[in-house]
Every structure is written in C-alpha cells, then in structure tokens.
Design a protein around this motif. Structure first.
Motif: not given
Length: 701
Positions: A389-390, A392-394, A396-397, A399-401
């Motif tokens: 999960f971490w 994945q969140m990283r 995603e972060h 990717t957004q960045e």
C-alpha cells in the motif's frame, strides 16, 4: 531509488559529449550553464594580429573557444571559404587536450605544424607523473625557457575577456614582446525558470543526490552571484552544502573560498570528470531494493496428536526474521508452552508414556504452536500489505507529481514559445529601428564632420585673413619707412596692428604683440626730423628760380633794401614842401641825373663768364638749378644724405655764381636752401624686421 544527478555548468552547446558519457554511466544530467560564450565586442585587434602572423615567434591559445573564434576570424582575414590556412612556420601552444583536439579538427596538428602542449595533452603517456596538469604553469615548463630564447621576439596570446595573465608576465620577463588580444567574450547567462525550479527541487530534504560540476573559477563566482539573487538565504546555505566536483586545484580553492563545503577534486579533461562523477554516483546510489518475499502457508495440524517438539523451532526462526511486536509475542508464548523437561523427554524415546500420562498437555502445546504460526503469518501478510500500500501510494504520489510537473513544464514551454515569438518579433522590429537609427547616426556624423570641416575652414580663413591684413599693413609701413623715412606713418601702422591683435585676444598672437611693442618703443625713441618742412622749402626755392635776376640781365632789380628809396624820399619832400622844391631847375636837374643813372651802370663782377650768358643759356641755367634742387628733394625724402648735400651745394654754387647775390629774392632763396640743409639732420631710422619676423613665424605655425 532515484539516480544521482550531475549538474553540468559548461556553456550551452559545449557539453554534449560529457553529457552523453554521464548518462551512459547511469547518471542523470541537468544542464545549468554558468557561462555564455560569444564573439568579442571589437575584433579589430584580433584581425590586425592575425594579418601579420608571420611576425610572431609563438601563438598561444588559452582555450578551445579561442581556437574556434580565432581561426574563424583568420578565415575571414584570408578570405578563404574553407578552413583557415595556418602558417607552418609559426608554432602553436595550448594548455589542454580539448584545445589540441580543436586544432586537429582545423587541420593544425603534427607533423605539418608544431603544437606545444603540457605533458599528456596530446595523448602521450608519462609513467613518471601521477596525474597530468593542464594550465599555464604546465605549459610554461614545455616552452624553451633558456635565457635569451624569447629576447626581442613577439608572442601572440589569443584569449577571452578577463582571465589570468600569468603566462604573459613570464614571457615579458623572458624579454618577449607580448600582444594579448580578445577572440571571444565570456558573460553571465540568465538561467531559465525551469532550470531554477530544478535547482530548488534539488535543495529539498527528500531530493536525490545532486553534484555540481564546476569547470572554471568564473563559473564558481557566477554560481554564487546568481544564487544570492534568485535563492533564499536558507536555499543558498543548502546549496553550499551540495557536492561540487572541480577539475583543478585553483577552481576548488575558489569554491572553498566562497563557502562551498564539499569539493571533490577530479583529473582534468572529460575523462577525469567522468571518472570523478561515476565514483561519486556509485557512492551515493544506495542499496538495491529487495524483492518482496511471500511467506509460506502455515502447516496444517495433523489428525493424530504428535509431540509438540517441532513447534518451538519454527517459532524461533520466525521470531528472528519477524519484527518488533511479533517477536515479543513469540518470546512470550514460547517459555509458557515449552519446558525443559518436555523438550528433553521427546527425543529420549518415551513418547508413548508421555501421551498416555499427559494427553491434554500435548494437544494444548500443538494448538499454541499453530496459533503462533498463524500470528506470524498474519503479521507478515499485514506487513506485506502495508508495504505494498505504501509503495502504491508512493507511486501514485510520484505519478501525480510527474503529471503536475509535466503540466507546469508544458505551460512553461508554451509560455516560452509565446515569449520567444514575441521576443523575435520585437528583435526584428528593434533591428529595423536600429538599422534606421544607424543610418541616421551615420548621416548625422557625416553632416557633423562636414560642419566641423567648414567651421575649421572658416576659422582658419578668418585667422589667415586677419594675419594677411596685418602683414600687408606692416609691409606697407616698412616700405614707407624705408622710402620716405616717415616714422610717424610706421608708428601708426604698428599701433593699428597691435590694436587688431588685442581685439582678437588669442594666445598665439602674444609673441607677435611683444615684437610689435618693441618696434613701437624704438619708433618713439627716434628724434623728430622736419623732412616735410625741408621739402617744402626746397619746393618754394624751385618755384622762385625763374624770377631770380641773373648777372647778365638787362633790367636792374632792387638789390639792397633802401637803395631805391631816394627818389621816393625826394618825391615825399617835394610833396611835403612843394614850395621849397618847386623850383623848376631843381626838378630838371634831378630828372637828368636819374636818366643818366639809368644809362650808365657800374657793377663789380668776379666771374666774367657770368656776363656772357645769352638768353637761351640763361634758360638752361635756370632749369639746371631746378633739376639740382629736385634731385636734392628726392634724396632728402629717400634719406640719401650724401646726394642731398651734394645737389644742394651744387645748386647754391650755381646761384652764387650766375645770379645777382645782392638781390633780395636771390638772398631769400639762398636763405631757404640753408634752412633746408640745416633741417636734414642725419638720423638712423629703426626697421620693422622683428615684427615681420614674428609674423612669418606665426604663419608657419
């Protein structure tokens, strides 16, 4: 983990090979130019030096940029469409391998040309040296430094603006004549907004490792100056804690002097920079992320109860590989479920006794072992799920960045394109205006030059006219002084000339005014001579010559005053006393005596020839006397005293010999001649040579 990034600060367009080598070595590259290279503001000295290359004993290029710009200028000087033709008899000196390569690309390389460079710059190996050094000091060791080698010879150093002059000073000390010309200019560029954003991101605490590649001392100074302008004080301090890589000790010393704490030395050249950057990148790359291990499923409990001896072993192994809370649980459970007696009883072979004697204890131990396995499995699954999960969140972060940065970059690129187009339009418009202004400036300069020339001509003509008038005035006065001896006319001319010069009030006239002042003083010191009065007396004498009586004349003139007063007195007496003289006989007698006196005359003449003059000869005599007097007058006016006195004496002698000297008119003329002779005093007249000489000297200036 993100890869380390190297910030390349070389000028734009000059770091392609180094950038490709760094990327091939697994390093990211950020371009951040700290120098801008352009042509020199004035290339006239460079072209003049290149036009006489054959006069130089050595030509030194300080950098590849110097090679490029100088050879381009040489091609224009030689008017060759291709490469510049370098004279084979002129040796070339460079300070590094890049300059050697740049020369070779232009066809300047051994054996046709002599290229002097520090050891190692041309690819030769030197086993005795640990690391090559490419600078002015290393180049000086390769030159012929024997005494007198450069004495009286010319050396050309082609460089950019600024820089060190160490090599030029050494060559001058060796006796050489050094000409240093600028082939290009180094300026401080302005990094773009994207470059500054990338630099700020590198200063964040969670940013990947960054290293600044500083290849010149000027780049270090420019980095510090730009950082003070565009970064906050905190960001500036963090920048000084970044890793810096310098290929020379002088660059490293400059960086440390400006406060950069971490400076890594590197060998010179692209190979040395690549090796230093690769070493730094390997040291900051970090360990490789391990693959996530999926735990094996927990063992299923058998239907037949078995001894719980195997349970503690896997529990212990899992406790070793598990994390904090799980290990604690395992350590808490294991002492309660396993005792020393049971652990040693199982392998001794009394298993049946144990099952028969303690059946409930064995089942409880097995259940507790299975529960421990399940706890460990659950903990591992939760840990893996949390890590996934971490991650994945990283992701995603990130990717957004990345998307945000991409949008920002796209907006900046679009804005840059718009600004670039506007800038190009503005530049074209400004170029057109500048061209028009240049034309107007050239036209204005031509008009100004023409006006200045006209003004100079007018001023020069005015001065020339004034000097010519003064010269004419002084010349005429000098001529009058020489011809007539009229001091007053010369004095008036000098005073008039001095008054004109005083009105002009120019320093260049001071010497002439001093000379005129001295001539004026000399003119005033001359005593007054009445030459005009003497000339008038001579003219009056000349006018009376025709009326003077000659000794040979028929008619007697009055000679002595009172001589002819007797008849008048007799008439007066007769008038006053008519009665007394009324006697007829007396009057008759007086008349007869008077008539007889007219008939008979008694005269004493010393020169008998004077009585023999006929009428024509008398006329010629009078004309000769007048000519003598005229010659005497001309001699008087021309200041010819001997001629004046001779002619005047001759005229006096002729009057005394042939004219009746007892006549009042003759005596009056002789008196006038004596007065003229007395007035003609011999006086030494001054000249105006000093004033005329000063005037000629002024005209020569």
């Amino acid at each position: 983990m993100p890869r380390p990034t190297v910030v390349v600060t070389r000028p734009a367009g000059q770091s392609r090979q180094l950038t490709e080598a760094l990327q091939a070595a697994g390093l990211d590259v950020l371009g951040f130019p700290l120098l801008a290279i352009g042509p020199a503001a004035d290339d006239a000295p460079l072209r003049a030096a290149l036009a006489r290359l054959a006069d130089y004993a050595l030509v030194v290029f300080v950098s590849p940029n110097a090679v490029s710009f100088a050879l381009d200028a040489l091609a224009q000087v030689q008017n060759t469409a291709g490469l510049a033709q370098w004279p084979s008899g002129v040796p070339v000196a460079v300070v590094g391998p890049s300059s050697v390569t740049a020369l070779a690309e232009r066809g300047i390389a051994p054996p046709t040309h002599r290229v002097i460079a520090p050891a190692g710059a041309q690819g030769e190996a030197d086993a005795s040296a640990d690391a090559p050094r490419f600078d002015s000091e290393a180049l000086w060791t390769e030159l012929d430094t024997t005494p007198g080698a450069f004495a009286g010879r010319s050396v050309l150093i082609i460089r950019g603006n600024g820089g060190r002059d160490w090599l030029g000073d050494r060559l001058r000390e060796a006796g050489a004549t050094v000409d240093a010309v600028e082939a290009y200019s180094r300026t401080l560029p302005e990094p773009t907004g994207m470059q500054w954003q990338a630099a700020r991101d590198s200063l964040k605490p969670d940013a990947p490792p960054y290293a600044w590649l500083l290849t010149s001392s000027e780049a270090v100074r420019n980095l510090d100056a730009l950082a003070r302008l565009h970064l906050s004080p905190q960001e500036h301090e963090r920048l000084k804690q970044m890793q810096c890589i310098a290929p020379h000790a002088r660059i490293a010393a400059q960086a440390q002097a400006l406060g950069f704490a971490h400076v890594l030395p590197a060998a010179p050249g692209d190979a040395g920079l690549l090796a230093a950057c690769t070493q730094w990148g390997n040291a900051h790359a970090g360990p490789t992320a391990p693959e996530p291990v999926v735990p094996a499923p927990a063992p299923v409990a058998p239907s037949v109860p078995v001894a719980p001896v195997p349970a503690p072993a896997p529990a212990a192994s899992e406790s070793t590989g598990s994390a904090g809370p799980t290990t604690t649980k395992v350590e808490r459970v294991t002492p309660e479920t396993t005792s020393p007696s049971s652990s040693h009883a199982a392998p001794s072979g009394a298993a049946g006794t144990s099952f028969t004697t303690h059946p409930s204890a064995g089942h409880a131990g097995a259940r507790r072992g299975m529960a421990a396995w399940w706890v460990v499995a659950i903990v591992l699954v939760l840990a893996i799920a949390g890590g996934f999960f971490w991650l994945q969140m990283r992701v995603e972060h990130l990717t957004q960045e990345l998307a945000r940065r991409q949008q920002t970059n796209d907006a900046l690129v679009q804005e840059t394109r718009v600004l670039s187009k506007n800038a190009q339009d503005t530049v074209k418009e400004l170029q057109a205006k500048v061209g028009a202004l240049d034309g107007q400036v050239v036209e204005a300069r031509d008009k100004q030059a023409a006006l200045e020339q006209v003004y100079q001509d007018l001023m020069r003509n005015r001065d020339d006219w004034e000097i010519a008038e003064i010269q004419q005035l002084l010349t005429n006065a000098g001529q009058q002084l020489q011809l007539t001896g009229n001091v007053q006319v010369a004095l008036a001319a000098l005073q008039s000339a001095d008054a004109r010069l005083a009105r002009a009030d120019k320093p260049q006239y001071n010497q002439l005014r001093r000379a005129i002042a001295r001539d004026i003083a000399r003119m005033k010191a001359v005593p007054d001579t009445d030459l005009t009065g003497a000339a008038i007396k001579l003219d009056e004498s000349i006018n009376q010559i025709d009326a003077l009586p000659l000794l040979s004349g028929e008619r007697m003139l009055d000679r002595v005053p009172g001589e002819n007063d007797k008849p008048a007195k007799a008439d007066a007496k007769g008038a006053s006393a008519p009665a007394a003289t009324g006697n007829f006989l007396t009057r008759t007698w007086d008349y007869v005596l008077a008539e007889l006196g007219q008939v008979i005359r008694v005269r004493k003449v010393d020169d008998t020839n004077a009585l023999l003059l006929s009428g024509d000869q008398g006329w010629f005599l009078r004309e000769n006397v007048k000519l003598r007097l005229l010659n005497a007058r001309l001699a008087l006016l021309s200041r010819n005293e001997p001629v004046f006195r001779n002619d005047l004496a001759a005229a006096q002698a002729m009057i005394g010999r042939y004219f009746d000297t007892r006549s009042r008119r003759v005596q009056g003329v002789l008196t006038l001649l004596k007065q003229s002779q007395a007035s003609a005093v011999s006086v030494s007249l001054p000249t105006m040579a000093e004033s005329l000489g000063a005037l000629r000297a002024l005209k020569k200036e």
